[in-house]
Scaffold this active site. Structure first.
Site, short mmCIF file in Angstrom:
data_model
loop_
_atom_site.label_atom_id
_atom_site.label_comp_id
_atom_site.label_asym_id
_atom_site.label_seq_id
_atom_site.Cartn_x
_atom_site.Cartn_y
_atom_site.Cartn_z
N GLY A 333 152.36 7.20 35.41
CA GLY A 333 153.46 6.35 34.98
C GLY A 333 154.79 7.01 35.26
N PRO A 335 158.52 8.69 34.70
CA PRO A 335 158.89 9.79 33.81
C PRO A 335 159.34 9.26 32.44
CG PRO A 335 160.03 9.96 35.91
CD PRO A 335 159.35 8.65 35.91
N GLY A 336 159.04 10.02 31.42
CA GLY A 336 159.52 9.67 30.08
C GLY A 336 158.74 8.55 29.42
N GLY A 338 155.90 9.08 28.02
CA GLY A 338 155.10 9.68 26.95
C GLY A 338 153.81 10.33 27.41
N LYS A 339 153.65 10.55 28.71
CA LYS A 339 152.39 11.11 29.22
C LYS A 339 152.13 12.51 28.68
CE LYS A 339 153.68 10.65 33.48
NZ LYS A 339 155.04 10.13 33.27
N THR A 340 153.14 13.35 28.82
CA THR A 340 152.95 14.73 28.37
C THR A 340 152.86 14.81 26.86
OG1 THR A 340 154.44 15.25 30.15
CG2 THR A 340 153.78 17.06 28.75
N SER A 731 156.14 -2.74 49.95
CA SER A 731 156.09 -3.97 49.17
C SER A 731 157.28 -4.89 49.43
CB SER A 731 155.97 -3.66 47.69
OG SER A 731 157.14 -3.05 47.25
N LYS A 774 157.97 -3.77 37.92
CA LYS A 774 158.77 -4.69 38.74
C LYS A 774 159.09 -5.96 37.96
CE LYS A 774 157.16 -3.22 43.27
NZ LYS A 774 156.23 -3.50 44.36
P1 ADP Z 1 156.39 12.04 30.51
O1 ADP Z 1 155.44 13.16 30.36
O2 ADP Z 1 155.72 10.71 30.72
O3 ADP Z 1 157.46 12.26 31.50
P2 ADP Z 1 157.23 12.77 27.87
O4 ADP Z 1 155.91 12.85 27.25
O5 ADP Z 1 157.91 14.02 28.26
O6 ADP Z 1 157.15 11.82 29.14
O7 ADP Z 1 158.17 11.90 26.93
C1 ADP Z 1 159.57 12.03 26.87
C2 ADP Z 1 160.07 11.86 25.46
O8 ADP Z 1 159.90 10.53 25.01
C3 ADP Z 1 159.34 12.71 24.46
O9 ADP Z 1 160.27 13.21 23.54
C4 ADP Z 1 158.38 11.76 23.77
O10 ADP Z 1 158.09 12.18 22.48
C5 ADP Z 1 159.16 10.46 23.81
N1 ADP Z 1 158.26 9.30 23.88
C6 ADP Z 1 157.74 8.75 24.99
N2 ADP Z 1 156.98 7.68 24.69
C7 ADP Z 1 157.02 7.54 23.35
C8 ADP Z 1 156.42 6.60 22.43
N3 ADP Z 1 155.64 5.59 22.85
N4 ADP Z 1 156.68 6.77 21.13
C9 ADP Z 1 157.47 7.78 20.70
N5 ADP Z 1 158.07 8.67 21.51
C10 ADP Z 1 157.85 8.56 22.83
#
Ligand code: ADP
Length: 827
Positions: A333, A335-336, A338-340, A731, A774
């Site tokens: 997915g 960035p940001g 919530g994957k990590t 696409s 999209k």
């Molecule tokens: P990714 O690894 O996908 O790039 P991160 O896990 O680093 O994203 O998430 C970035 C920030 O957003 C973190 O502080 C995370 O806790 C927050 N975050 C992302 N998704 C959610 C969610 N569904 N609920 C609460 N916080 C979230």
């Protein structure tokens, strides 16, 4: 154990026995046990009936406690509690004080002289005599030497049980003289041995002695333990497999030979530090409470329903199969999203350690598998480094950005990673630096990637893909409210009393200051907002404090007066209350009256303190964040989202693009200018998109044969306005084809129509990726109708309902369908 002597205990031992930390003057009763026994097995019969009282005389910072014994006591009642603590009732023992003055001292002096004589000639004699000079009585000498007495517990206890001081002194004296005789005999015997034999004996005895002494010294001064010794201990205790232990000992030997200044010393040291720092112990799988795990995931992350469901399934399977690794998950997915951080929550739910290893930009195999030690500056690879950081052999390891692995002349990190992830091979994973196998089979691997396109096929095959589709504006709002904002406020040290951020402001930030599928940018914005607010809050507080100081001075006198009065009032109402209670008791409604009375007292008390509180609280008005302040507080310009075009014109069509930051709409503009069949492409386009242009031109020529000549008579210019992010991918094929068709036919397409899909030379619309993002972008931009490839219809499940509600989504399988439905071709 006898009275008037010092007993030494290690601090830990004391704490274990007494269940508390030692403090000087703690009173203790020392019991003597009939035999060695575990505390929990002890009954009242485990003890002899006489004990000794004493107190803690010294708590030595080097880790021992000195107890000075005082008198003997009968243990009248011994009670053992269920938690194995002991309760005693004691009484003083009968003491027969039949020693005349000075007798004991005379005996002690004589014994001392005899001991000195006896110890002469021994290597340790000198030292022992030093100790002897510190003793003041036979009791002290006997207690210090008692561990070497060849006496049974019963015999030792007989001395303690003796009421007559005279007899007790004799018995102690006898024990010490007996010991002297025994040591004399054994020395003589030793002297009689053959010289050779003696040498061997001596050597091994010295070695053993040294080892023992060394260990004791180590324990007393952990900070002074030499590095070599430290490694020796660590290698012994680490629980390494045989190969690893062998290798470590080999390196340790080399380190000993090199000494402290050798050329290889640093490298050898680092190696040992690394391998002994790893956890080599196998951790047992733990039973996981699924509902608790679910609660943890739910608490940390908003939404992500499918993702959480899939994770819970995985945990359930691991639980059933008693497996610690489970299948390898790949979170894909923007960035940001919530994957990590959900990886971190998984670790929390499983009660396991979490470690994150970033693979972004890794190009050398050695980054994964380590450098051979012969290489200067050799280091372990990132996987083993992660294991070391986690401190366990079964962490949850998040391998971040597996799609950013590169390949270089230094080998293929992808294939090394394959070995790490392969359950058939990873139980003996050999990092080049370590050069010995390490078992990775209990590690739970979770990989993350922005897209699967660049992940090598064999690697992808090993993983189970779980998609993170990005958040809608309302998801983002909830995440900001529930998670991000509280975190930011805490991080910047501001509270809800100090800064007011309305729902509306959060929505404004989401819409106007972020452009992403995830929430990383949003988090940064909220951090900045709170930081700006924190500065303002402390400014205001500073100003208010100055004011308050002035006010306080004035209020002080007034407060004192008021307090005096209130205290008086309190007194009066207290008596009244007591009276009321008394009366009420008579009237048989005691509870009510009492509560009424206590209320009165409470009020009176409040009255007494009220003036002070008023002075103490410096009231600062909270900062209310307003929309017009956002730009300054965020120190950023609002972002520009592409919106639907206001007017329609032949040759211009709206498309949808997926970028690493999420979805965006894009415009494809085409124009004929007088010329001779050249074509120009401008805008920030990738190579793949340029190919789409060629396909579109050929396709349009074949679909509109009578217009084909236009391409010869004119120059064609295709432009894709840059927008905020560069776009690429196949696409845009359908958009390109539609734009050119519109241009040649002179029929414009409504700007509220957008489309996405790859096209083949036959005009077939083929599937694309990133559909949810999209469509989110389309609804955000105000698009009303979207054409998507028929084969992507299943992906609509992943699209949030609120997005689908705003759009008319039309699946198509052929270009002509699009051209008909947009009015370019007549049906
Ligand atoms: P990714 O690894 O996908 O790039 P991160 O896990 O680093 O994203 O998430 C970035 C920030 O957003 C973190 O502080 C995370 O806790 C927050 N975050 C992302 N998704 C959610 C969610 N569904 N609920 C609460 N916080 C979230």
């Amino acid at each position: 154990m006898v009275p008037d002597a010092n007993i030494y205990l290690k601090s830990d031992q004391y704490r274990h026995l007494a269940r508390r930390y030692a403090e000087v003057n703690d009173r203790v009763v020392l019991l003597s046990c009939k035999k060695e026994e575990h505390r929990k097995d002890m009954t009242e019969d485990s003890f002899y009936p006489i004990g000794v009282t004493g107190f803690v005389n010294e708590v030595n910072p080097e880790g021992y406690v000195v107890i000075r014994t005082t008198g003997r006591v009968n243990l009248d009642i011994i009670g053992i509690n269920p938690d194995h603590t002991i309760e005693l009732t004691v009484s003083r023992c009968n003491e027969i004080e039949d020693l005349e003055d000075g007798v004991e001292q005379a005996h002690f002096e004589r014994l001392k002289a005899d001991l000195k004589e006896n110890w002469q000639g021994f290597e340790w004699g000198e030292q022992a005599m030093g100790y002897l000079n510190q003793f003041h009585s036979i009791n002290e000498v006997a207690v210090a030497m008692s561990i070497w007495f060849k006496m049974s517990a019963d015999e030792k206890y007989d001395i303690l049980a003796q009421d007559s001081h005279k007899k007790r002194l004799e018995m102690l004296e006898k024990a010490v003289y007996e010991f002297m005789e025994v040591s004399k005999v054994s020395t003589k015997a030793a002297n009689a041995q053959q010289e050779d034999y003696q040498k061997i004996y001596k050597e091994s005895a010295i070695k053993k002695q040294m080892e023992l002494l060394q260990r004791e010294l180590d324990e007393m001064h952990p900070e002074k333990v030499s590095d070599i010794r430290k490694f020796e201990i660590k290698i012994e205790e680490a629980g390494m497999n045989e190969t690893a232990k062998g290798e470590a000992l080999k390196v340790l030997n080399r380190l000993k030979q090199e000494g402290s200044g050798g050329t290889e010393t640093g490298m050898l040291y680092d190696y040992l530090d690394f391998v002994t720092g790893l956890s080599w112990k196998k951790e047992q799988p733990q039973d996981i409470d699924l509902s608790e795990a679910e609660a943890v995931l739910e608490e940390d992350h908003f939404g992500l329903k499918k993702v959480k469901q899939r994770i819970i399934q995985q945990i359930a399977v691991m639980n059933l199969k008693k497996e610690q690794a489970g299948s390898i998950l790949l979170f894909v997915g923007a960035p940001g999203t919530g994957k990590t951080s959900i990886g971190q929550s998984i670790a929390k739910a499983l009660h396991r350690k979490y470690v994150r290893v970033s693979l972004g930009g890794v190009r050398d195999e050695a980054d994964i598998r380590g450098h051979r030690r012969t290489y200067i500056g050799a280091m372990p690879g990132r996987i083993m480094d992660g294991i070391k950081k986690s401190g366990v052999s079964n962490p949850v390891m998040v391998l971040d950005e597996v799609d950013k692995l590169g390949v270089s002349y230094n080998g293929d990190p992808g294939s090394a990673l394959l070995e790490v992830l392969d359950p058939e091979q990873n139980s003996t994973f050999t990092d080049h630096y370590m050069n010995v196998p390490y078992d990775l089979s209990d590690v739970m691997f979770i990989c993350t990637a922005n897209s699967v396109d660049t992940i090598p096929e064999p690697l992808l095959n090993r993983m189970e893909v779980i998609r993170f589709n990005g958040y809608t504006a309302s998801d983002k709002f909830q995440i900001a409210r529930r998670h991000l904002l509280p975190k930011s406020m805490k991080a910047m040290g501001v509270t809800e009393e100090e800064i007011v951020i309305s729902d509306d402001i959060i929505r404004k930030i989401i819409d106007n200051y972020t452009m992403e599928s995830g929430v990383r940018g949003l988090r940064k914005r909220l951090d900045t907002l709170c930081r700006s607010a924190a500065v303002e809050v402390s400014k205001r507080q500073g100003a208010a404090a100055v004011e308050a100081a002035k006010a306080a001075k004035a209020a002080e006198t007034a407060a004192a007066e008021a307090a005096g009065k209130a205290a008086e009032a309190a007194k009066v109402s207290e008596t009244a209350a007591a009276e009321a209670a008394g009366q009420a008791a008579g009237a048989k409604a005691p509870e009510e009256a009492e509560s009424a009375a206590s209320e009165k007292v409470g009020q009176a008390a409040e009255a007494a303190t009220a003036p002070q509180t008023e002075v103490a609280a410096v009231k600062v008005e909270p900062i209310v964040v307003k929309e017009e302040d956002l730009r300054e507080m965020l120190d950023a310009k609002p972002v520009r989202h592409d919106r639907v075009l206001a007017e329609k014109k032949p040759g211009i069509v709206t498309g949808l693009a997926w970028t690493a930051a999420g979805g965006e709409i894009l415009f494809i503009e085409t124009l004929f200018t007088k010329g001779s069949g050249k074509f120009t492409v401008t805008g920030q386009l990738g190579d793949v998109m340029k190919e789409s242009v060629q396909i579109a031109v050929s396709l349009v020529k074949s679909m509109f044969p009578d217009k084909a000549s236009l391409f010869e008579e004119n120059d064609l210019h295709i432009h894709v306005p840059e927008g905020a992010v560069p776009k690429d991918g196949p696409s845009a094929g359908i958009t390109m084809t539609t734009a050119l068709s519109s241009l040649v036919s002179g029929r414009a397409v409504a700007p509220t129509i957008a489309m996405t899909g790859e096209v083949s030379l036959r005009g077939v619309v083929t599937p694309i990726g990133g559909l949810p993002e999209k469509l989110m972008a389309a609804s955000r931009a105000g698009i009303q109708t979207v054409f998507i490839p028929q084969e992507n219809e299943d992906d609509l499940d992943e699209v949030p309902q609120e997005v689908k509600d705003k759009l008319t989504i039309i699946p198509v399988s052929d270009v002509t369908e699009v051209l008909e439905k947009t009015g370019i071709l007549d049906k």
